[in-house]
Design an enzyme around this catalytic site. Structure first.
Site, PDB file in Angstrom:
ATOM      1  N   GLY A 188      21.561  -9.913  -8.800  1.00 61.53           N
ATOM      2  CA  GLY A 188      20.685  -8.911  -9.393  1.00 61.53           C
ATOM      3  C   GLY A 188      21.331  -7.551  -9.434  1.00 61.53           C
ATOM      4  O   GLY A 188      22.193  -7.230  -8.621  1.00 61.53           O
ATOM      5  N   ARG A 191      18.437  -0.375  -9.896  1.00 58.11           N
ATOM      6  CA  ARG A 191      18.685   0.970 -10.406  1.00 58.11           C
ATOM      7  C   ARG A 191      19.917   1.583  -9.756  1.00 58.11           C
ATOM      8  O   ARG A 191      20.618   2.371 -10.341  1.00 58.11           O
ATOM      9  CB  ARG A 191      17.482   1.859 -10.061  1.00 58.11           C
ATOM     10  CG  ARG A 191      16.381   1.793 -11.088  1.00 58.11           C
ATOM     11  CD  ARG A 191      15.356   2.860 -10.806  1.00 58.11           C
ATOM     12  NE  ARG A 191      14.677   2.662  -9.527  1.00 58.11           N
ATOM     13  CZ  ARG A 191      13.855   3.552  -8.984  1.00 58.11           C
ATOM     14  NH1 ARG A 191      13.648   4.702  -9.590  1.00 58.11           N
ATOM     15  NH2 ARG A 191      13.256   3.300  -7.846  1.00 58.11           N
ATOM     16  N   TYR A 192      20.151   1.223  -8.510  1.00 56.17           N
ATOM     17  CA  TYR A 192      21.194   1.922  -7.755  1.00 56.17           C
ATOM     18  C   TYR A 192      22.191   0.998  -7.089  1.00 56.17           C
ATOM     19  O   TYR A 192      22.723   1.322  -6.042  1.00 56.17           O
ATOM     20  CB  TYR A 192      20.550   2.765  -6.653  1.00 56.17           C
ATOM     21  CG  TYR A 192      19.651   3.849  -7.123  1.00 56.17           C
ATOM     22  CD1 TYR A 192      20.171   5.018  -7.656  1.00 56.17           C
ATOM     23  CD2 TYR A 192      18.275   3.711  -7.014  1.00 56.17           C
ATOM     24  CE1 TYR A 192      19.336   6.042  -8.064  1.00 56.17           C
ATOM     25  CE2 TYR A 192      17.426   4.731  -7.421  1.00 56.17           C
ATOM     26  CZ  TYR A 192      17.965   5.890  -7.947  1.00 56.17           C
ATOM     27  OH  TYR A 192      17.140   6.891  -8.340  1.00 56.17           O
ATOM     28  N   GLY A 193      22.404  -0.169  -7.615  1.00 52.74           N
ATOM     29  CA  GLY A 193      23.385  -1.030  -6.954  1.00 52.74           C
ATOM     30  C   GLY A 193      23.212  -2.477  -7.356  1.00 52.74           C
ATOM     31  O   GLY A 193      22.501  -2.791  -8.308  1.00 52.74           O
ATOM     32  N   GLU A 194      23.891  -3.338  -6.608  1.00 53.97           N
ATOM     33  CA  GLU A 194      23.878  -4.766  -6.936  1.00 53.97           C
ATOM     34  C   GLU A 194      23.438  -5.569  -5.727  1.00 53.97           C
ATOM     35  O   GLU A 194      23.650  -5.156  -4.594  1.00 53.97           O
ATOM     36  CB  GLU A 194      25.292  -5.215  -7.298  1.00 53.97           C
ATOM     37  CG  GLU A 194      25.779  -4.660  -8.610  1.00 53.97           C
ATOM     38  CD  GLU A 194      27.219  -5.066  -8.891  1.00 53.97           C
ATOM     39  OE1 GLU A 194      27.882  -5.611  -7.984  1.00 53.97           O
ATOM     40  OE2 GLU A 194      27.660  -4.827 -10.023  1.00 53.97           O
ATOM     41  N   VAL A 195      22.879  -6.734  -6.012  1.00 56.74           N
ATOM     42  CA  VAL A 195      22.546  -7.645  -4.920  1.00 56.74           C
ATOM     43  C   VAL A 195      23.359  -8.926  -5.114  1.00 56.74           C
ATOM     44  O   VAL A 195      23.401  -9.484  -6.214  1.00 56.74           O
ATOM     45  CB  VAL A 195      21.030  -7.956  -4.872  1.00 56.74           C
ATOM     46  CG1 VAL A 195      20.725  -8.960  -3.768  1.00 56.74           C
ATOM     47  CG2 VAL A 195      20.236  -6.668  -4.646  1.00 56.74           C
ATOM     48  N   LYS A 208      22.937  -6.423  -0.307  1.00 59.82           N
ATOM     49  CA  LYS A 208      22.658  -5.363  -1.269  1.00 59.82           C
ATOM     50  C   LYS A 208      23.755  -4.322  -1.130  1.00 59.82           C
ATOM     51  O   LYS A 208      23.970  -3.777  -0.043  1.00 59.82           O
ATOM     52  CB  LYS A 208      21.285  -4.762  -1.002  1.00 59.82           C
ATOM     53  CG  LYS A 208      20.890  -3.731  -2.020  1.00 59.82           C
ATOM     54  CD  LYS A 208      19.404  -3.493  -2.018  1.00 59.82           C
ATOM     55  CE  LYS A 208      19.042  -2.381  -2.988  1.00 59.82           C
ATOM     56  NZ  LYS A 208      17.614  -2.171  -3.080  1.00 59.82           N
ATOM     57  N   ASP A 309       7.499   2.683  -2.956  1.00 53.84           N
ATOM     58  CA  ASP A 309       8.100   2.143  -4.188  1.00 53.84           C
ATOM     59  C   ASP A 309       7.723   0.672  -4.339  1.00 53.84           C
ATOM     60  O   ASP A 309       8.552  -0.169  -4.654  1.00 53.84           O
ATOM     61  CB  ASP A 309       9.628   2.324  -4.151  1.00 53.84           C
ATOM     62  CG  ASP A 309      10.255   2.169  -5.545  1.00 53.84           C
ATOM     63  OD1 ASP A 309       9.512   2.212  -6.544  1.00 53.84           O
ATOM     64  OD2 ASP A 309      11.490   1.997  -5.626  1.00 53.84           O
TER      65      ASP A 309
HETATM   66  P1  ADP Z   1      15.502  -2.746  -7.922  1.00 56.19           P
HETATM   67  O1  ADP Z   1      16.327  -1.503  -7.885  1.00 56.19           O
HETATM   68  O2  ADP Z   1      15.132  -3.181  -9.290  1.00 56.19           O
HETATM   69  O3  ADP Z   1      14.361  -2.694  -6.974  1.00 56.19           O
HETATM   70  P2  ADP Z   1      17.100  -4.326  -6.101  1.00 56.19           P
HETATM   71  O4  ADP Z   1      18.442  -3.682  -6.080  1.00 56.19           O
HETATM   72  O5  ADP Z   1      16.218  -4.138  -4.933  1.00 56.19           O
HETATM   73  O6  ADP Z   1      16.399  -3.940  -7.447  1.00 56.19           O
HETATM   74  O7  ADP Z   1      17.310  -5.865  -6.366  1.00 56.19           O
HETATM   75  C1  ADP Z   1      17.788  -6.329  -7.600  1.00 56.19           C
HETATM   76  C2  ADP Z   1      17.455  -7.782  -7.770  1.00 56.19           C
HETATM   77  O8  ADP Z   1      18.207  -8.578  -6.865  1.00 56.19           O
HETATM   78  C3  ADP Z   1      16.001  -8.132  -7.485  1.00 56.19           C
HETATM   79  O9  ADP Z   1      15.192  -7.906  -8.609  1.00 56.19           O
HETATM   80  C4  ADP Z   1      16.112  -9.615  -7.150  1.00 56.19           C
HETATM   81  O10 ADP Z   1      16.195 -10.387  -8.323  1.00 56.19           O
HETATM   82  C5  ADP Z   1      17.464  -9.703  -6.437  1.00 56.19           C
HETATM   83  N1  ADP Z   1      17.302  -9.675  -4.981  1.00 56.19           N
HETATM   84  C6  ADP Z   1      17.150  -8.569  -4.205  1.00 56.19           C
HETATM   85  N2  ADP Z   1      17.070  -8.894  -2.904  1.00 56.19           N
HETATM   86  C7  ADP Z   1      17.145 -10.236  -2.831  1.00 56.19           C
HETATM   87  C8  ADP Z   1      17.099 -11.200  -1.729  1.00 56.19           C
HETATM   88  N3  ADP Z   1      16.937 -10.821  -0.469  1.00 56.19           N
HETATM   89  N4  ADP Z   1      17.196 -12.497  -2.041  1.00 56.19           N
HETATM   90  C9  ADP Z   1      17.353 -12.890  -3.316  1.00 56.19           C
HETATM   91  N5  ADP Z   1      17.414 -12.058  -4.373  1.00 56.19           N
HETATM   92  C10 ADP Z   1      17.302 -10.742  -4.161  1.00 56.19           C
HETATM   93 MG    MG Z   2      14.650  -2.479  -5.069  1.00 56.18          MG
END
Ligand code: ADP
Ligand code: MG
Length: 482
Positions: A188, A191-195, A208, A309
């Site tokens: 994923g 807005r501010y990074g990658e997961v 994250k 948020d």
């Molecule tokens: P945002 O800035 O949109 O809130 P995040 O950076 O928190 O997004 O997460 C981006 C995406 O990564 C999430 O929408 C989700 O699809 C995936 N993701 C985040 N955390 C987890 C996790 N613990 N397990 C699985 N997928 C995750």
């Molecule tokens: Mg988030």
């Protein structure tokens, strides 16, 4: 509410600040810090403020690792320095005026003689003690290494010996775990990074990776998880936080449990629900929110926390079809005892689409903790609406849509949202079909009671939890009677 403001602001110090998020050369916090890191041989130093909960960490291994020193007097960090391993510490300046030397030197000589005598007398005992300590230290290190080496994450996190005051592992173990993770795939982008999905000893974990632009969210989330006992089925489980230098940039990692269904937003795109599944999702989210909002007293306690948020992208769906709340980067904390409101120092704001009217009209009482809980309730109502639309009644279900999809453009501005939510006082349209289902009719009523313009008229998280619990029990009953 006057005492709260006094407690929140009055106790703050002015500190020198040169970290990127400081707009001026100073900042206000509970403690000032100076911090150094070395990237490819190049040493950078930064100064700034920490909020209350890092006070303990100033003395702990977390701060030692970052090469950080704290002090608590106004502007005390302006000249304070910290020295990394291998860095030359400048010799102290000659402090004694020449006139005092004839008195001080004989005194020092006498003291030295006395010390030598004492040293001689203690030598044997000291030798014995240090031998004993070194044996204990070896055992401790061996224990730590074996813990990280052989354990599963579950073992590590549940072990009473390894969990500290927060919800995570001791810092050294966190770092060891973090550095043994192999990143597998990006799941994923936010807005501010990658997961990323990573693997640690064969187990999937979520990593994250914060962009340096959002270091304050990493900092805040790390701070909350490391100082507050936050283990709950409906709060994303924290494993470790780590800061490393790679290719001359700082990498900030937050490692949590991995949930393969992804966010509730992702899940609702592809999944239509029945009313039982809908209620299970809604109930589990409100359970998580109640746990955040409530202050628990005692040694196993926690301050009250408002999320700020809440949205379907910050909620994850677990394999048991329950949800957990993620992303505490903007959270604020409050303790009744000290009447202390800890806002953190994050310039980030919540997601515009989910902002409550009082946030959009800028009339929110920023010094009052209760106000932030009420904005979470507004957002919870919107999440409930997103879930309910994806729940089938008599075979009819709507496509996934974000809240206010029919009223604002896809990346709405603050002004777009303010017009719709404050000026026109619109709330999402609740589909009529919901009223023909016993569960959804209750959910429809609950969401409407989350959307009052007046924050104080909105339901509390605890009230919603109780309503949904009753609804769940009423559904269970006919099954048991069968
Ligand atoms: P945002 O800035 O949109 O809130 P995040 O950076 O928190 O997004 O997460 C981006 C995406 O990564 C999430 O929408 C989700 O699809 C995936 N993701 C985040 N955390 C987890 C996790 N613990 N397990 C699985 N997928 C995750
Ligand atoms: Mg988030």
């Amino acid at each position: 509410m006057r005492p709260l403001r006094r407690a929140a602001r009055g106790a703050e110090l002015l500190c020198a600040c040169d970290v990127p998020h400081c707009t001026a050369s100073t900042c206000a916090g509970k403690v000032c810090f100076v911090s150094k890191s070395r990237e490819q041989g190049h040493v950078t130093r930064s100064r700034g403020c920490f909020s209350r909960h890092l006070l303990e960490n100033c003395r702990g291994p977390v701060m030692e690792h970052f090469g950080t020193r704290c002090c608590n007097a106004s502007m005390c960090n302006a000249r304070l320095d910290v020295y990394l391993q291998g860095e030359e510490v400048p010799a102290a300046e000659p402090a004694l005026p020449r006139l005092l030397l004839p008195i001080v030197v004989p005194l020092l000589a006498l003291a030295l003689l006395a010390a030598l005598a004492a040293l001689f007398a203690c030598k044997l005992a000291q030798h014995r003690r240090s031998a004993a300590r070194s044996r204990a230290g070896d055992a401790d290190l061996a224990l730590k290494a074996s813990l990280v080496g052989d354990s599963t994450l579950e073992d590590l996190l549940n072990d009473d010996c390894t969990t500290g005051s927060g919800s995570g592992l001791p810092f050294l173990v966190q770092r060891t775990v973090a550095r043994q993770i192999a990143l597998v795939e990006c799941v994923g982008k936010g807005r501010y990074g990658e997961v990323w999905r990573g693997v640690w000893h064969g187990e999937s974990v979520a990593v994250k990776i914060f962009s340096s632009r959002d270091e304050q969210s990493w900092f805040r989330e790390t701070e909350i998880y490391n100082t507050v006992l936050l283990r709950h089925d409906n709060i994303l489980g924290f494993i470790a936080s780590d800061m490393t230098s790679r290719n001359s940039s700082t990498q900030l990692w937050l490692i949590t449990h991995y949930h393969e269904h992804g966010s509730l937003y992702d899940y609702l795109q592809r999944t239509a629900l029945d009313s039982a599944a809908c209620l299970a999702l809604a109930s589990s989210i409100i359970c998580g929110l109640v746990h955040l909002h409530v202050e628990i007293f005692g040694t196993q306690g926690k301050p009250a926390i408002a999320h700020r948020d809440l949205k379907s992208r910050n909620i994850l769906v677990k394999s048991n079809q329950q949800c957990c709340i993620a992303d505490l980067g903007l959270a604020v904390m409050h303790s009744q005892g000290s009447d202390y409101l800890d806002m953190g120092h994050n310039p980030r704001v919540g997601t515009k689409r989910y902002m409550a009217p009082e946030v959009l009209s800028e009339q929110i009482r920023t010094d009052c903790f209760e106000s932030y809980k009420k904005t979470d309730i507004w957002a919870y109502g919107l999440v409930l609406w997103e879930i309910a639309r994806r729940t089938a009644v008599n075979g009819i279900v709507e496509e996934y849509r974000p809240p206010f999809f029919d009223a604002v453009p896809s990346d709405p501005s603050f002004e777009d949202m303010r017009k719709v939510v404050c000026v026109d006082q619109q709330t999402p349209v609740v589909p009529n079909r919901l009223y023909s289902n016993a569960v959804l009719a209750v959910l429809a009523r609950v969401m409407k009671e989350c959307w009052y313009q007046s924050p104080s008229a909105r339901l509390t998280a605890l009230r919603i939890k109780k309503t949904l619990k009753k609804l769940g029990q009423a559904l269970e009953k006919p099954k048991q009677d069968e």
